[in-house]
Write a protein that holds these residues in place. Sequence first.
Motif, short mmCIF file in Angstrom:
data_model
loop_
_atom_site.label_atom_id
_atom_site.label_comp_id
_atom_site.label_asym_id
_atom_site.label_seq_id
_atom_site.Cartn_x
_atom_site.Cartn_y
_atom_site.Cartn_z
N ASP A 55 0.85 -1.33 0.09
CA ASP A 55 -0.11 0.00 -0.04
C ASP A 55 0.76 1.24 0.04
O ASP A 55 1.42 1.49 1.20
CB ASP A 55 -0.89 -0.08 1.29
N ASP A 92 5.16 -3.35 4.54
CA ASP A 92 4.34 -4.58 4.23
C ASP A 92 3.64 -5.19 5.27
O ASP A 92 2.40 -5.48 5.54
CB ASP A 92 4.77 -5.41 3.13
N PHE A 136 1.25 -3.18 7.41
CA PHE A 136 0.11 -2.83 6.72
C PHE A 136 -0.65 -4.11 7.01
O PHE A 136 -1.96 -3.78 7.36
CB PHE A 136 0.38 -2.61 5.14
#
Length: 290
Positions: free
Chosen positions: A220, A282, A285
């Motif tokens: 993201d 990552d 997230f």
Amino acid sequence: MRYNLSDLKTVRAILEKHGFSFSKALGQNFLINPNVCPAMAKEAVESDSDGVLEVGPGIGVLTAELCARAKKVVAVELDRRLLPVLSETLADFDNVEVVNGDVLKLDLHTLLREKFAGCRKVTVCANLPYYITSPVIMKLLEEKLPIESIVVMVQKEAADRLCAEVGSREAGAVTVAVQYYAAARQLFKVGRGSFVPAPKVDSAVIRLDLRQDAVFAPADEAFFFRMVRAAFAQRRKTALNGISAGLSLPKETVAAALGKAELAPDIRAEKLTMEQLCRLSDILFETSKE
């Protein structure tokens, strides 16, 4: 008649004629070193079919060099007082258009589409006022414009930070952002005596070649940049403390993510490579979605 805009007497005569005085608030320091602008223009323009977007043309010293090489030059100038000055200094060129506006507020996608039809490619070339260096560069990068490269003069300290290697002592959040979107390198230094009025610091010309294909792909992107800003917000803090405070996450959660990414719990953000930052982002997230 093409003016010698590197001649101080000529510059002062033109400015006096138009009743112009320098604005400290707008960071106006006009370049008078005759060697700098030709070198910048040569770096920015590869072909006479290229288009160039210039930010802050001042009295037109760099603009004139760009016009001599490019198919079309569009110069965005915030200070309305400079418009009659530019009309005079650029009178010999029919391939330049001066746009009065704030580059940070302009719709650049529309501007590029409307102004550079028929150009082989578009680059950006500018002597940026120090106070808007990072905002302008980040706007040019984040908006993912159809441009190939950015050649700009910035404060030497800013150049060092923008072109630093991610994972080095000089790196900061803006370094990560620049390297995410582009390959950055310093071209040459420009001493403070090259300007009028002379600033208190030296400058440097840098080149950013925008990445045409994604080299880094965090899960993201928005979360990645939020984490990066948090990690670098207070350089004396560890990445653990910075990210925990900046993202309002429990320290235990961040510590676990660091461990999963095989990173030391006391590592500082400046020691993290781009790959490590992406990996940590990552992990965090995915954790935030649980």
